[in-house]
Scaffold this active site. Structure first.
Site, PDB file in Angstrom:
ATOM      1  N   GLY A   9       0.942  -0.979   0.152  1.00 47.04           N
ATOM      2  CA  GLY A   9       0.017  -0.010  -0.002  1.00 47.04           C
ATOM      3  C   GLY A   9       0.874   1.262   0.122  1.00 47.04           C
ATOM      4  N   LYS A  15      -0.633   0.267   6.853  1.00 47.02           N
ATOM      5  CA  LYS A  15      -0.082  -1.089   6.539  1.00 47.02           C
ATOM      6  C   LYS A  15       0.398  -1.555   7.922  1.00 47.02           C
ATOM      7  CE  LYS A  15       3.156   0.392   3.705  1.00 47.02           C
ATOM      8  NZ  LYS A  15       2.538   1.647   3.566  1.00 47.02           N
ATOM      9  N   THR A  16       1.195  -0.685   8.878  1.00 47.15           N
ATOM     10  CA  THR A  16       1.745  -1.162  10.097  1.00 47.15           C
ATOM     11  C   THR A  16       0.421  -1.576  11.176  1.00 47.15           C
ATOM     12  OG1 THR A  16       3.743  -0.071   9.661  1.00 47.15           O
ATOM     13  CG2 THR A  16       3.126  -0.502  11.940  1.00 47.15           C
ATOM     14  N   ASP A  83       7.649  -5.832   8.648  1.00 44.27           N
ATOM     15  CA  ASP A  83       7.150  -4.403   8.382  1.00 44.27           C
ATOM     16  C   ASP A  83       8.125  -3.794   7.494  1.00 44.27           C
ATOM     17  OD1 ASP A  83       5.542  -2.182   8.910  1.00 44.27           O
ATOM     18  OD2 ASP A  83       6.726  -1.560  10.126  1.00 44.27           O
ATOM     19  N   GLU A  84       7.742  -2.663   6.768  1.00 43.21           N
ATOM     20  CA  GLU A  84       8.635  -2.058   5.739  1.00 43.21           C
ATOM     21  C   GLU A  84       9.521  -2.920   4.904  1.00 43.21           C
ATOM     22  OE1 GLU A  84       8.594   1.061   5.748  1.00 43.21           O
ATOM     23  OE2 GLU A  84       7.944   1.971   7.998  1.00 43.21           O
ATOM     24  N   ALA A  85       8.761  -3.873   4.554  1.00 41.06           N
ATOM     25  CA  ALA A  85       9.614  -5.101   3.553  1.00 41.06           C
ATOM     26  C   ALA A  85       9.975  -4.700   2.094  1.00 41.06           C
ATOM     27  CB  ALA A  85       8.488  -6.061   3.021  1.00 41.06           C
ATOM     28  N   GLN A  86       9.829  -3.398   1.982  1.00 38.50           N
ATOM     29  CA  GLN A  86      10.376  -2.704   0.583  1.00 38.50           C
ATOM     30  C   GLN A  86      11.931  -2.613   0.699  1.00 38.50           C
ATOM     31  OE1 GLN A  86       8.323  -0.918   2.565  1.00 38.50           O
ATOM     32  NE2 GLN A  86       9.225   1.031   2.844  1.00 38.50           N
ATOM     33  N   CYS A 144      -7.614  14.196  -4.366  1.00 39.27           N
ATOM     34  CA  CYS A 144      -8.856  13.953  -5.050  1.00 39.27           C
ATOM     35  C   CYS A 144      -9.580  12.624  -4.238  1.00 39.27           C
ATOM     36  CB  CYS A 144      -8.836  13.717  -6.450  1.00 39.27           C
ATOM     37  SG  CYS A 144      -8.127  12.273  -7.084  1.00 39.27           S
ATOM     38  N   HIS A 183       1.015  13.419 -11.565  1.00 39.81           N
ATOM     39  CA  HIS A 183       1.577  13.908 -12.705  1.00 39.81           C
ATOM     40  C   HIS A 183       1.353  15.491 -12.648  1.00 39.81           C
ATOM     41  CE1 HIS A 183       3.504  10.479 -14.459  1.00 39.81           C
ATOM     42  NE2 HIS A 183       2.534  10.015 -14.332  1.00 39.81           N
TER      43      HIS A 183
END
Ligand SMILES: [Zn+2]
Length: 202
Positions: A9, A15-16, A83-86, A144, A183
């Protein structure tokens, strides 16, 4: 065989909080969970996993690319939450994949899919490649009502794609945004900076 999950996400998608809720459910059933996170996240102090909503829990395992699971005791563990697996290295993700098979323990990884330049993080890319189950934790764009899919970086209040990809604890702010607003915000920042340059020259 146990499964590997990737729940991704944007920033601010709780997420946490979701991870801590899963840990709590296991606790209530008297089952042991193991909480892991990459060692490089020092946002709130290394060993803590804290959600923006205020819940927290101490991590059992801090991981770097040299971490060796053989030396760790997984006895009695019902589930591993990450956690923070990226920020995991691809080799650590592979090691978790191996654990689901050799020890039959499910591993649930939470993290960002992409950085503020819309590029996949190393850990996220590997998780997208080899997870059994990929789930999106949804949240709304900051500008938005569409679903957010990217993380927009603001530096001194201005949208930017400059700077390092991993810049923990810096003064930048990150916002969940949809493709359109991502963008638009960057174009607006560009127009604004061009105008400032012109005004200074005039
Ligand atoms: Zn939007």
């Amino acid at each position: 065989m146990a499964k590997l999950y990737f729940r991704h996400g944007t920033v601010g998608s709780a997420k946490t909080l979701n991870l801590l809720a899963v840990a709590h459910k296991y606790d209530q059933q008297g089952k042991k969970v193991l909480l892991a996170k990459p060692a490089l996240d020092d946002r709130f102090g290394q060993e803590w996993v804290r959600s923006r909503a205020g819940l927290e829990r101490r991590a059992d395992l801090l991981l770097d690319e040299n971490s060796n699971f053989d030396s760790f005791d997984f006895d009695g563990v019902s589930c591993i939450l990450v956690d923070e697996a990226q920020f995991l290295s691809a080799s650590i993700v592979d090691a978790f994949r191996q654990l689901t098979r050799s020890l039959n323990i499910p591993v649930i990884c939470y993290g960002l899919r992409t950085d503020f330049r819309t590029q996949a993080f190393e850990g996220s890319r590997r998780l997208l490649e080899i997870s059994d189950t990929i789930e999106e934790i949804k949240t709304t764009c900051a500008y938005c009502n569409r679903k957010a899919i990217f993380n927009l970086k603001h530096c001194n209040g201005v949208a930017t794609v400059a700077g390092p990809s991993v810049d923990l604890g810096a003064e930048e702010k990150y916002y969940p945004v949809c493709n359109e607003c991502y963008h638009q915000q960057l174009e607006d920042a560009e127009t604004h900076s061009e105008k400032e340059t012109r005004d200074k020259a005039a």
